[in-house]
Design an enzyme around this catalytic site. Sequence first.
Site, mmCIF file in Angstrom:
data_model
loop_
_atom_site.group_PDB
_atom_site.id
_atom_site.type_symbol
_atom_site.label_atom_id
_atom_site.label_comp_id
_atom_site.label_asym_id
_atom_site.label_seq_id
_atom_site.Cartn_x
_atom_site.Cartn_y
_atom_site.Cartn_z
ATOM 1 C CD GLN A 1 24.648 53.479 40.805
ATOM 2 O OE1 GLN A 1 25.665 54.141 40.619
ATOM 3 N NE2 GLN A 1 24.201 53.208 42.010
ATOM 4 N NE ARG B 1 31.813 61.020 39.551
ATOM 5 C CZ ARG B 1 31.852 59.874 40.217
ATOM 6 N NH1 ARG B 1 31.340 59.768 41.430
ATOM 7 N NH2 ARG B 1 32.418 58.814 39.700
ATOM 8 C CG HIS C 1 29.906 54.883 37.730
ATOM 9 N ND1 HIS C 1 30.058 55.992 38.526
ATOM 10 C CD2 HIS C 1 29.467 53.911 38.567
ATOM 11 C CE1 HIS C 1 29.719 55.712 39.774
ATOM 12 N NE2 HIS C 1 29.353 54.439 39.823
ATOM 13 C CG ASN D 1 33.006 55.403 40.146
ATOM 14 O OD1 ASN D 1 33.216 56.377 40.863
ATOM 15 N ND2 ASN D 1 32.325 54.343 40.578
ATOM 16 C CD GLU D 2 33.745 53.567 44.509
ATOM 17 O OE1 GLU D 2 33.448 52.366 44.634
ATOM 18 O OE2 GLU D 2 33.249 54.455 45.217
ATOM 19 C CG ASN E 1 33.802 57.946 44.797
ATOM 20 O OD1 ASN E 1 33.849 59.132 44.498
ATOM 21 N ND2 ASN E 1 33.338 57.018 43.975
ATOM 22 C CE1 TYR F 1 28.370 56.638 49.475
ATOM 23 C CE2 TYR F 1 30.397 56.096 48.317
ATOM 24 C CZ TYR F 1 29.107 56.590 48.319
ATOM 25 O OH TYR F 1 28.555 57.049 47.155
ATOM 26 C CD GLU G 1 30.267 57.654 44.118
ATOM 27 O OE1 GLU G 1 29.907 56.823 44.980
ATOM 28 O OE2 GLU G 1 30.503 57.352 42.945
HETATM 29 C C1 BGC Z 1 29.622 53.771 43.701
HETATM 30 C C2 BGC Z 1 28.173 54.137 43.449
HETATM 31 C C3 BGC Z 1 27.288 53.549 44.533
HETATM 32 C C4 BGC Z 1 27.743 54.083 45.876
HETATM 33 C C5 BGC Z 1 26.891 53.647 47.060
HETATM 34 C C6 BGC Z 1 30.036 53.854 45.152
HETATM 35 O O1 BGC Z 1 30.918 52.832 45.411
HETATM 36 O O2 BGC Z 1 30.480 54.529 42.886
HETATM 37 O O3 BGC Z 1 27.830 53.697 42.176
HETATM 38 O O4 BGC Z 1 25.945 53.806 44.308
HETATM 39 O O5 BGC Z 1 29.057 53.656 46.104
HETATM 40 O O6 BGC Z 1 26.997 52.297 47.302
#
Ligand code: BGC
Length: 489
Positions: free
Chosen positions: A44, A97, A142, A186-187, A328, A330, A394
């Site tokens: 990224q 990170r 990642h 990652n994820e 992580n 969101y 995250e």
């Molecule tokens: C990922 C990141 C991504 C972020 C926002 C996460 O799932 O690890 O790479 O930029 O979400 O979408």
Amino acid sequence: MVKIFVVLLLIFEIRHSEAENSSTCSLTSFPADFKFATASSAYQVEGGYLDDGKGRNWWDWFANIYLKANGNNASNSYHKYLDDVNALKDIGVDYYRFSLSWTRILPKGFRYEVNEAGVEYYNNLINALLEAGIEPLVTIFHWDTPYTFSYVGEWANPKIVDYFVDFADLAFELFGDRVKLWATINEPRTFCQDVPNTITEYFFTELPLGIYEYLCGHHVLLAHAKTYRLYESKYQKMQNGKIGIVLNLDENVPYSNSTEDDEAAERANLFDLGWLANPIVYGDYPQDLKNLLANKSAAQNFSSSRLPKFSCLERRILKGTFDLFFLNHYSVNHVTPAPYTNELSWENDRQVTRMENIDLPQSNIGFVLHAPALRSVLKHIKDTYGDPEIFITENGYSSDGNLTDWDRIQFIQDSLEQVRLSMCADGVNVVGYTYWSLLDSFEWNSYYKAKFGLVHVDFDSSNFTRTLRDSAYYYRNLIQTRLINATVG
Ligand code: BGC
């Protein structure tokens, strides 16, 4: 004398944690030892597409052929990493990170050929961070799988476990004298399920969904566990670091109070997190998941379950392979059962649909914003996985990109209030928070539209100028004062 000192230290430690657990636990500020971080990932931000001997990875290939944007230059961190470190120093984070680009170090993915320029790049970055007083938290992988692996089935091939362990071994050997916090992968859910699901819809219609996701997840888990054991036996004593895997969970809330919606939310958690977390914590897939897939597979004329099995030895290797729980998080999903179709896919096995919730705001790429979801996910992890130490790796907000970004500051404040509630009221052991991300960067299938950065990147200028947003100044004051409602200036 030494003994007295140790006893005094212990008393201090106990007092300290008692203070955090008691009614004096402050909801508006963080303890001095809580870690604040920010993050990025190699594909990224780095750019430097094929510079200095780097090999191609899957995203290099995919984005250049199928997407309308790519990470060939990204935020140009391969050339501008010192600017990144300056920004990090300005903000004053405890941890940064970032991830290693597998093919920058091993151009073909295998250990027989090492790219010295790639090794030097990460040495320089790590050294610059440490000089600036910032600890590296290194993600070994990642999502940027070496492209060469595509010819041999990449994450569906059991041999990838060995290739990953070889790469991780090299990373520990090269950087482990200075890196004390490692995340293996990652994820996995995102790259084993979400990405294949999306690309199948648009490009690769014959990718065998319903099979691939589970093979990929299985090999990720083994790759992680074997890496954990390798670190434990070969490096940990000497290097004194900690290691875990990054898993992600958004809150799954029943859309109504019907039993069906309740069950849908439980099923969503089972597939979204239980699938991958249970083996790492308890040594095997959750029984409910095993039953569900055994039954479906039998009804679909498979002679064995589509969910692979771990051997007895593998279960022993897997169990307890985390020093910290990296999370992580969101967003939130309001869920209800999806109608069953006969198509094979993880998605269809999960059988859950997300309903629109018009009452909640959304970010510019449609992430539903609801801060209390973070607290609820933290509580779920505490209750389900034995009260682990949790490092939030995250949590972030994307906007269209203004330097004055009150919306992002609000997002961070709301999230941190929930973290404190979770620590003080629910007794969850959260030790760190990572805002995603440091920079505006290549946001996968949202290209450069989603700007998550504390730091703005001028993608139109040839030198990719970095400018701190208001949120970066807020984050700096927060880290200094420990106060959630720190000022911006
Ligand atoms: C990922 C990141 C991504 C972020 C926002 C996460 O799932 O690890 O790479 O930029 O979400 O979408």
